[in-house]
Write a protein that holds these residues in place. Sequence first.
Motif, short mmCIF file in Angstrom:
data_model
loop_
_atom_site.label_atom_id
_atom_site.label_comp_id
_atom_site.label_asym_id
_atom_site.label_seq_id
_atom_site.Cartn_x
_atom_site.Cartn_y
_atom_site.Cartn_z
N GLN A 4 0.90 -1.45 0.03
CA GLN A 4 0.10 -0.22 -0.18
C GLN A 4 0.77 1.19 -0.13
O GLN A 4 1.57 1.46 0.99
CB GLN A 4 -0.79 -0.17 1.11
N LYS A 5 0.85 2.14 -1.17
CA LYS A 5 1.57 3.15 -1.16
C LYS A 5 1.39 4.32 -0.22
O LYS A 5 1.83 5.28 0.13
CB LYS A 5 1.75 3.82 -2.52
N ILE A 6 -0.42 4.23 -0.15
CA ILE A 6 -0.97 5.21 0.84
C ILE A 6 -1.96 4.44 1.63
O ILE A 6 -1.90 3.18 1.82
CB ILE A 6 -1.84 6.04 0.05
N HIS A 7 -2.20 5.23 3.02
CA HIS A 7 -2.92 4.71 3.79
C HIS A 7 -4.06 3.99 3.35
O HIS A 7 -4.75 4.65 2.49
CB HIS A 7 -3.08 5.75 5.09
N PRO A 8 -4.67 2.59 3.85
CA PRO A 8 -5.87 2.26 3.15
C PRO A 8 -7.07 2.74 3.31
O PRO A 8 -8.25 2.80 2.60
CB PRO A 8 -5.86 1.01 3.97
N ALA A 9 -7.08 3.98 4.30
CA ALA A 9 -8.47 4.88 4.47
C ALA A 9 -8.20 6.13 3.54
O ALA A 9 -9.36 6.88 3.49
CB ALA A 9 -8.66 5.13 5.97
N THR A 10 -7.36 6.22 2.96
CA THR A 10 -7.14 7.56 2.03
C THR A 10 -8.24 8.08 1.41
O THR A 10 -8.92 9.00 1.51
CB THR A 10 -5.56 7.58 1.50
N ARG A 11 -8.51 7.07 0.22
CA ARG A 11 -9.53 7.24 -0.63
C ARG A 11 -10.92 7.51 -0.12
O ARG A 11 -11.80 8.46 -0.41
CB ARG A 11 -9.58 6.38 -1.63
N SER A 12 -11.25 6.59 1.01
CA SER A 12 -12.73 6.67 1.73
C SER A 12 -12.82 7.92 2.36
O SER A 12 -13.78 8.48 2.40
CB SER A 12 -12.81 5.58 2.56
N PHE A 13 -11.83 8.68 3.23
CA PHE A 13 -11.80 9.63 3.94
C PHE A 13 -12.04 10.76 2.69
O PHE A 13 -12.87 11.68 3.17
CB PHE A 13 -10.65 9.84 5.04
N GLN A 14 -11.19 10.64 1.75
CA GLN A 14 -11.43 11.84 0.89
C GLN A 14 -12.76 11.94 0.28
O GLN A 14 -13.57 12.91 0.27
CB GLN A 14 -10.47 11.56 -0.28
N ALA A 15 -13.36 10.92 -0.20
CA ALA A 15 -14.68 10.57 -0.62
C ALA A 15 -15.90 11.21 0.28
O ALA A 15 -16.39 11.72 -0.18
CB ALA A 15 -15.01 9.24 -1.16
N ILE A 16 -15.84 10.86 1.60
CA ILE A 16 -16.64 11.13 2.47
C ILE A 16 -16.72 12.55 2.77
O ILE A 16 -17.54 13.48 2.91
CB ILE A 16 -16.66 10.48 3.89
N ARG A 17 -15.46 13.21 3.09
CA ARG A 17 -15.29 14.64 3.05
C ARG A 17 -15.91 15.47 1.80
O ARG A 17 -16.40 16.45 2.03
CB ARG A 17 -13.74 14.77 3.34
N ILE A 18 -15.53 15.05 0.72
CA ILE A 18 -16.01 15.64 -0.62
C ILE A 18 -17.63 15.66 -0.46
O ILE A 18 -18.24 16.66 -0.82
CB ILE A 18 -15.49 14.92 -1.58
N PHE A 19 -18.20 14.50 -0.16
CA PHE A 19 -19.55 14.39 -0.21
C PHE A 19 -20.14 15.23 1.13
O PHE A 19 -21.43 16.14 0.70
CB PHE A 19 -19.99 12.93 0.04
N ILE A 20 -19.73 15.33 2.27
CA ILE A 20 -20.43 16.02 3.27
C ILE A 20 -20.12 17.27 2.99
O ILE A 20 -21.35 18.16 3.28
CB ILE A 20 -19.57 15.46 4.71
N ASN A 21 -19.49 18.03 2.41
CA ASN A 21 -18.98 19.13 2.28
C ASN A 21 -19.41 19.73 0.60
O ASN A 21 -19.41 21.16 0.63
CB ASN A 21 -17.47 19.78 2.42
N ARG A 22 -20.08 19.03 -0.04
CA ARG A 22 -20.68 19.28 -1.39
C ARG A 22 -19.33 19.89 -2.19
O ARG A 22 -19.69 20.87 -3.01
CB ARG A 22 -21.89 20.23 -1.36
N GLU A 23 -18.39 19.44 -2.02
CA GLU A 23 -17.00 20.18 -2.78
C GLU A 23 -17.12 20.30 -4.10
O GLU A 23 -16.95 21.33 -4.88
CB GLU A 23 -15.69 19.47 -2.05
N LEU A 24 -17.69 19.29 -4.91
CA LEU A 24 -17.46 19.33 -6.53
C LEU A 24 -18.63 20.18 -6.77
O LEU A 24 -18.47 20.94 -7.93
CB LEU A 24 -17.59 18.04 -6.99
#
Length: 300
Positions: free
Chosen positions: A185-205
């Motif tokens: 694993q080049k990145i922490h296993p939770a990296t993508r999931s935390f990014q996804a939840i944060r983007i969703f919660i904050n309506r970033e896109l």
Amino acid sequence: MYRQCLEALRVTAEGTYLDGTFGRGGHARGVLQQLGPGGRLLVMDKDPEAIAVAEREFGTDARVAIFRGSFAQLAQWDATAGGLDGVLLDLGVSSPQLDVAERGFSFGKDGPLDMRMDPESGESAAQWLAHAAEKEIADVLWTYGEERQSRRIARTIVARRAEQPLLRTAQLADLIASVMPRGEQKIHPATRSFQAIRIFINRELADLEDGLDAAFDRLKPGGRLAVISFHSLEDRIVKQFIARHAKAPPANRRMPVEIAFTPTLRAIGDAQKADPAETATNPRARSAVLRVAEKLPEAA
């Protein structure tokens, strides 16, 4: 990307500039240093802590106006009605938000599972995960994090919350790590999931799409738009937005008459990356991409 942003904005002493993501004010201070008595700096941020910093540092400066809210609302702010000579958007989560465990953004620091940029608005990540359907969770992880194990993670979240609520970042990070396939694993296993939840919660896109339209609406001819993004989903939206205004769409052979196209933006150079000196001192800058565009005068 402090230097590149200030060069991109081409700050003039009497111009009006908007920093839509104040954070802790690094870029805003650079703009303000170049403004004369008639210049204006408008700053926005969702985060009440960022707004508190702005008011403490710039609240007595007559050249500065401060607004708490998303840059998606910038065209609704009366201070922008006279037009803008430059707009800067530094997307994503700020370093202070990541570094404070209580904000709930980091899988590396245990804290409440919140993730809201404005902690006084909307649902927290914990509240959403407590009721969201398994399919919705999986869709969010895939759409906003491109997480290949989205279904497995979502299924495990739903099973685990039936036993005990997910309230802490460490709980969620450990749960995700426990169901990821073993391997390098080049990145922490939770990296993508935390990014996804944060983007969703904050309506970033969604906010980004609205904010780009609003910035275009308020920019004066010759005004500059500078956007720093940190992952491909953001950068794709910015790149496509600039291209849509700068380049004619591909010809359609089925159309009997070619539709005339008048560009309204001009891309300024190619996408820029942080230089090695900056990435050496700030590893988070490695993924930063800066795109710049200039609004063109309306055709006579």
